[in-house]
Scaffold this motif. Structure first.
Motif, PDB file in Angstrom:
ATOM      1  N   LEU A   1       0.828  -1.199   0.000  1.00  0.00           N
ATOM      2  CA  LEU A   1       0.000   0.000   0.000  1.00  0.00           C
ATOM      3  C   LEU A   1       0.871   1.261   0.000  1.00  0.00           C
ATOM      4  O   LEU A   1       0.625   2.210  -0.758  1.00  0.00           O
ATOM      5  N   MET A   2       1.906   1.259   0.843  1.00  0.00           N
ATOM      6  CA  MET A   2       2.777   2.424   0.907  1.00  0.00           C
ATOM      7  C   MET A   2       3.544   2.605  -0.405  1.00  0.00           C
ATOM      8  O   MET A   2       3.725   3.716  -0.882  1.00  0.00           O
ATOM      9  N   LEU A   3       4.010   1.472  -0.973  1.00  0.00           N
ATOM     10  CA  LEU A   3       4.737   1.551  -2.248  1.00  0.00           C
ATOM     11  C   LEU A   3       3.828   2.084  -3.346  1.00  0.00           C
ATOM     12  O   LEU A   3       4.241   2.919  -4.157  1.00  0.00           O
ATOM     13  N   ALA A   4       2.577   1.608  -3.356  1.00  0.00           N
ATOM     14  CA  ALA A   4       1.650   2.049  -4.396  1.00  0.00           C
ATOM     15  C   ALA A   4       1.361   3.541  -4.241  1.00  0.00           C
ATOM     16  O   ALA A   4       1.316   4.286  -5.230  1.00  0.00           O
ATOM     17  N   THR A   5       1.169   3.983  -2.992  1.00  0.00           N
ATOM     18  CA  THR A   5       0.933   5.401  -2.769  1.00  0.00           C
ATOM     19  C   THR A   5       2.123   6.216  -3.247  1.00  0.00           C
ATOM     20  O   THR A   5       1.973   7.238  -3.925  1.00  0.00           O
ATOM     21  N   THR A   6       3.329   5.745  -2.874  1.00  0.00           N
ATOM     22  CA  THR A   6       4.535   6.461  -3.288  1.00  0.00           C
ATOM     23  C   THR A   6       4.619   6.541  -4.807  1.00  0.00           C
ATOM     24  O   THR A   6       4.934   7.587  -5.372  1.00  0.00           O
TER      25      THR A   6
END
Lengths: 104, 486, 220
Positions: free
Chosen positions: B83-88
């Motif tokens: 999720l964090m990678l996708a947001t980034t």
């Protein structure tokens, strides 16, 4: 208490000495030096406690961590010193203005 | 097809790709824009690849060097990392498109390598499974962020960056001290191994205090937020967006990870304190935002307030871990999208009028409708109005607070929403009216307007994707441990 | 200075708590020493610290090369730290530098080589090389050696690029990041360390180059 713990305690002392100086001193050079002293304290704790193996060889992993940490600390110091020089050139003072709320 | 791409270690690609892109920007500045755009797109595709991999096989592990923890360093990707990678990747893509039009000449040469290295460091952080490796990524992020924040070079930017650098270094040192204690106490730097070995002792409490304090300082939780508004407000618009949307989340992510794993069994006492500080941050940050005369400072103080919401979850998590942490993750990503959009919109207004004084905004709704729309849509998510990602996150949190009878936290969340509405409408109100002093408008490129609008629409769109996003986060049940070991 | 009165006791309390927690650690702990010792055979080197830095935790070192590069980018982005001195050339300094620099370069090469089996290695060698560079700059040396911006940037990038190339190759061949075949590990580590030494030495020197930016070609 053996020497490993003695040096580790010195490391703790350096960390807080640096923290005290970081808070008390306004001049940026002193703040940057204070952060370096704090870093040295942490590195000292890391390598001192690595001697607790009870053998001739200390634990090598914290030593490698400290080398990495030194490079990081060096890099950060270089950037901080440059920022300080440029800030001094821009404001005439090597200090952070405490009244940052309303920059005019 | 899936078989071929399934074997690619996407997680590693996510780290090496932006490093290579940044290197190309450094060696051949003439190719900086091209390398930046290609890297941002390729990173987004790699995240998609990693997502497919996780959906098919569950949690991803990569033992770097083939050694495996505790001797070597592991990389791990679960739903929360994804999720964090996708947001980034998404926010990064928006900011990349914006920056293509925003930076020119010398600034362009300076911006691109710093940004791509920052992107690599963020990806590396979200994939790290080793507390010392996390320290290195934190420092990479800190140095890149400070260098970016100092780019304008004026007095405000330099002193903001200086304060930011001193603070972030102090935070990292406290964190590193905690790493030293944990390593020497339990003989490993691997999070999973530590989580098994750690038991309540003086060393663990000291490590918890040091790492917690260092990471709270970096996350700018009230009252440790003093460095954030000057640094975020005086940076160039895309950099402000990066700092507020992504960089602050990075240290929060580490804090959350450590609390869910290593400190899980003993952090109960601290949770109430986090909730209290979070509530104070919401009130204080929102009131300060309302009082700011300048738009970018308003948006920066709004970040201080929104960080508070992330910490409200800690006291609530003991009751319903999975849904509360899911809500927090949701808030984090919708805030990332919305805040990036807000800062980019603010950057457009600053570029357009040559200033960002709120009362002197001159009929921007008519003259920059897309930018005003972006600000309004982002505002909807920040306020927590439906249908938006911010609404889902805040609603789930509010629900948990009411079920657990935490009326104090519920009241703070509602008050925070009202205050957010007040400062968003304050800006929009002035956006409709003509200013007393009109000015010569500057041309704002369509790319800069559209990237802000698309990011804001993303924050709204998140409001419709709740079930699928929440099930993605649950891959490898990053929040599950809480319920097994209350 | 009023507020500093309570600062001291405020800091002493956590300091004592931290001291206590350090003392509460067990008297003897192996850490990872035995694990490191077990794997020394296949690490390619015989100095445990080098084995950890370049092999077991080589990924940290990969990122670290970029930390150094980022610091340089940050410094250059701000316009660089100038060492330009107005004073006339100093005979003592010049003579000393002329003698010292070749010795330092030799010492760096020795440190790099010895790192495989004794204390030493890329960082120590790079630091000595950097000292040679900074000393030369102090004595008035400038990039007269035909170091155009691109060659300078290539030297700066040598370490990070070597690590990236190694990462790519190991990922393609072994399927794992930085997994060296044990038979070739020694030579691969030496290649990485050599590139890293050059990068570190040049970076330390380049921090003090008063050039505005690598993109600018007007300054020599």
């Amino acid at each position: 208490m053996n020497t490993a713990f003695f040096y580790a305690l010195v490391g703790v002392g350096l960390f807080f000495l640096g923290l005290y100086a970081l808070i008390v001193h306004a001049h940026l050079l002193r703040k940057i030096l204070a952060l370096n002293v704090m870093g040295c304290g942490v590195f000292l704790v890391l390598v001192a406690l690595a001697r607790r193996t009870g053998e001739a060889q200390p634990d090598a992993v914290p030593h490698a961590m400290v080398i990495t940490g030194i490079v990081v600390a060096f890099s950060a110091t270089a950037l901080a010193l440059t920022l300080m020089v440029k800030l001094t050139a821009a404001t005439g003072r090597a200090e952070l203005q405490s009244d940052e709320r309303d920059p005019h | 097809m899936v078989g071929v791409f399934g074997d690619i270690p996407w997680a590693v690609v996510l780290i090496l790709l932006p490093l290579t892109g940044g290197m190309i920007c450094f060696l051949w500045p003439g190719m900086a824009k091209l390398a930046g755009a290609v890297t941002a797109i390729a990173v987004s595709l790699s995240v998609a690849g990693l997502g497919c991999q996780l959906l098919a096989h569950g949690v991803y592990h990569h033992a770097v060097g083939g050694w495996g923890a505790p001797l070597g360093i592991d990389l791990t990707a679960d739903g929360l990392s994804l999720l964090m990678l996708a947001t980034t990747a998404l926010v990064g893509l928006g900011i990349t498109v914006y920056s293509l039009a925003y930076f020119h000449g010398e600034d362009m040469v300076r911006f691109w390598p710093l940004w791509l290295f920052l992107l690599a460091a963020l990806n590396a952080l979200f994939l790290a499974a080793d507390i010392f490796n996390l320290y290195v990524t934190l420092e990479l992020i800190g140095l890149a962020a400070v260098a970016l924040a100092a780019m304008p070079g004026g007095r405000d930017a330099l002193s903001g960056a200086m304060r930011y650098l001193l603070t972030t270094l102090l935070g990292s040192l406290a964190y590193l001290f905690g790493v030293a204690l944990l390593y020497h106490g339990f003989g490993s730097a691997d999070i999973a191994i530590l989580a098994v070995r750690v038991e309540s002792s003086a060393v663990v409490w000291a490590a918890l205090g040091l790492m917690g304090a260092g990471l709270l300082l970096k996350t700018a939780l009230f009252p440790l937020h003093f460095w954030l508004p000057p640094a975020h407000a005086s940076a160039p618009a895309p950099v402000s967006a990066l700092l507020s949307a992504l960089v602050v989340k990075a240290s929060f992510y580490i804090l959350l990870r450590l609390w869910l794993t290593i400190f899980n069994s003993l952090a109960g006492e601290v949770d109430e304190l986090f909730g209290l500080l979070g509530a104070a941050a919401i009130i204080w940050g929102s009131i300060q935002a309302l009082r700011q005369p300048r738009l970018k400072l308003l948006v920066a103080y709004s970040t201080v307030a929104q960080i508070g919401y992330l910490f409200i979850a800690f006291p609530l998590a003991a009751g319903a871990a999975a849904s509360v942490w899911g809500a927090t993750a949701y808030l984090a990503i919708s805030h990332a999208l919305a805040k990036a959009a807000m800062f980019l919109a603010a950057g457009n207004l600053l570029h357009f009028g040559g200033h960002d004084r709120i009362i002197d905004m001159d009929r921007v709704v008519q003259r920059l409708p897309l930018t005003a729309g972006a600000f309004a849509l982002a505002g909807v998510s920040i306020m927590g109005l439906p249908p938006s990602g911010g609404f889902i996150g805040k609603w789930l949190l509010l629900e948990a607070a009411v079920i657990q009878g935490r009326w104090d936290l519920a009241a703070v969340m509602i008050l925070g929403g009202l205050l957010a509405a007040a400062y968003v409408f304050k800006v929009l109100g002035y956006a409709f009216t003509a200013a007393s002093v009109s000015h010569e408008p500057q041309f704002v490129s369509a790319r800069m307007e559209w990237s802000a609008l698309l990011l804001a629409s993303g924050a709204i769109l998140l409001g419709f994707l709740a079930p699928s996003v929440l099930s993605l986060v649950d891959i490898g049940s990053p929040f599950g441990i809480m319920e097994v070991r209350p | 200075m009023e507020r500093n009165r309570w600062l001291l006791p405020l800091l002493l309390t956590p300091a004592m708590g931290l001291g206590y927690s350090v003392l509460s650690l067990p008297e003897h702990a192996q850490g990872l020493q035995h694990l490191v010792a077990d794997k020394m055979e296949v690490s390619g080197v015989s100095n445990p610290v080098t084995a950890v830095l370049l092999n077991f935790r080589g990924y940290d070192t990969l990122l670290e090369m970029f930390v150094l590069l980022l610091a340089l980018l940050g410094v250059w982005s701000l316009g660089g730290l100038s060492l330009r001195r107005e004073a006339a050339s100093d005979l003592v300094l010049d003579t000393m530098v002329r003698f010292l620099v070749p010795v330092l370069i030799l010492a760096a090469a020795y440190l790099l080589w010895v790192g495989a089996h004794a204390p030493g290695g890329a960082f120590q060698a790079g630091a000595v090389l950097g000292a040679a560079g900074v000393l030369s700059l102090l004595s008035g040396w400038r990039c007269h050696l035909g170091l155009a911006p691109l060659p300078l940037r290539l030297a700066l990038a040598a370490g990070p690029v070597a690590f990236l190339a190694m990462s790519g190759c190991t990922l393609l061949i072994a399927g794992r990041l930085l997994q060296y075949p044990p038979a070739q590990a020694g030579i691969l580590i030496l290649i990485l360390e050599t590139a890293a030494t050059v990068s570190i030495g040049v970076t330390l020197t380049a921090l003090f180059l008063d050039k505005q930016h690598p993109g600018n070609k007007d300054q020599t």
